[in-house]
Design an enzyme around this catalytic site. Structure first.
Site, PDB file in Angstrom:
ATOM      1  N   LYS A   1       0.844  -1.310  -0.076  1.00 33.11           N
ATOM      2  CA  LYS A   1      -0.026  -0.068   0.211  1.00 33.11           C
ATOM      3  C   LYS A   1       1.020   1.287  -0.057  1.00 33.11           C
ATOM      4  CE  LYS A   1      -4.412   1.182   2.331  1.00 33.11           C
ATOM      5  NZ  LYS A   1      -4.945   0.966   3.717  1.00 33.11           N
TER       6      LYS A   1
HETATM    7  C1  E4P Z   1      -8.374   1.885   3.635  1.00 38.71           C
HETATM    8  O1  E4P Z   1      -7.400   1.062   3.114  1.00 38.71           O
HETATM    9  C2  E4P Z   1      -8.198   2.761   4.894  1.00 38.71           C
HETATM   10  O2  E4P Z   1      -7.365   1.631   5.727  1.00 38.71           O
HETATM   11  C3  E4P Z   1      -9.394   2.875   5.342  1.00 38.71           C
HETATM   12  O3  E4P Z   1     -10.615   2.690   4.839  1.00 38.71           O
HETATM   13  C4  E4P Z   1      -9.450   4.245   5.833  1.00 38.71           C
HETATM   14  O4  E4P Z   1     -10.651   4.509   6.738  1.00 38.71           O
HETATM   15  P1  E4P Z   1     -10.920   5.547   7.693  1.00 38.71           P
HETATM   16  O5  E4P Z   1     -11.345   6.912   7.010  1.00 38.71           O
HETATM   17  O6  E4P Z   1     -12.089   5.158   8.538  1.00 38.71           O
HETATM   18  O7  E4P Z   1      -9.623   5.889   8.613  1.00 38.71           O
END
Ligand code: E4P
Length: 219
Positions: free
Chosen positions: A84
């Site tokens: 990522k």
């Molecule tokens: C995506 O891969 C992220 O980890 C995640 O969806 C972030 O979500 P949040 O806005 O609830 O932190």
């Protein structure tokens, strides 16, 4: 459509994986912090629970650092771990290099269709637009998914759209209508999507009647 869990809590991942329909897991540095566990240990455990893509995020901000971290993670962690990478110019360059290595990537923190298309051009396997965080600003997060899906239709893009920052089941239902390839959601949302009061009520009625069938010796 792929259903991913957005958590580093292995108990929750085990629970949802036991349903038989978990396609992958996303983590991020904040979710790793919340788990209170060692990054690589917890990602390796997640990868042993779910066969699908498990996103592990790099934390370097420069291209060389991201590439170095991505290559090390690929070397040390199970095959199904994907890298990522934040949606920055340095991240695009790292995505391109890691893609050329044959590594699958998930470009994260995407907040515009232009960013999504640029990440796709860099070879990203997934792009992750953050719906909930846009909603939090008073704008419409789902409009971004619609824009990205339209752009994808215009150019036949192969990169998968991974709708992220999901806050409630309605986000997932809207993503289903728009054709997003993947959603990643918290465990609570996963449970909410499978729960319906009429299913519970109907099942209770069937069980009650079946008990009477059994009592009558007709089972
Ligand atoms: C995506 O891969 C992220 O980890 C995640 O969806 C972030 O979500 P949040 O806005 O609830 O932190």
């Amino acid at each position: 459509m792929e259903f991913f869990l957005d958590t580093a809590d292995v108990d929750e991942i085990r629970e949802i994986a036991s349903w038989g329909i978990l396609d992958g897991v996303t983590t991020n540095p904040s979710l790793i912090k919340k788990s209170g566990r060692d990054f690589k240990t917890v990602v390796a455990e997640i990868a042993s629970i779910c066969n699908g893509p498990i996103s592990a995020e790099v934390t370097a901000l420069d291209t060389a650092g991201m590439v170095e971290q991505g290559r090390a993670l690929k070397e040390e962690l199970p095959e199904n771990v994907i890298i990522k990478i934040p949606c920055t110019p340095e991240g695009l360059a790292a995505t391109k290099i890691l893609t050329e290595d044959g590594t699958k990537t998930n470009v994260t923190l995407v907040f515009s269709a232009a960013q999504a298309l640029m990440a796709a051009k860099a070879g990203a396997t997934y792009v992750s637009p953050f719906i909930g965080r846009i909603d939090d600003t008073g704008a419409d997060g789902m409009a971004l998914i619609a824009e990205i899906m339209n752009t994808w239709d215009n150019y036949n893009v192969e990169t998968k759209v991974l709708a992220a920052s999901i806050r409630h089941p309605t986000h997932v239902l809207a993503c289903m209508q728009m054709g997003a390839h993947t959603v990643t959601m918290p465990t609570k949302t996963f449970r909410q999507l499978m729960s319906h009061p009429l299913t519970d009520k109907g099942l209770a009625g069937f069980m009650k009647d079946w008990a009477e069938v059994e009592a009558a010796g007709n089972a």
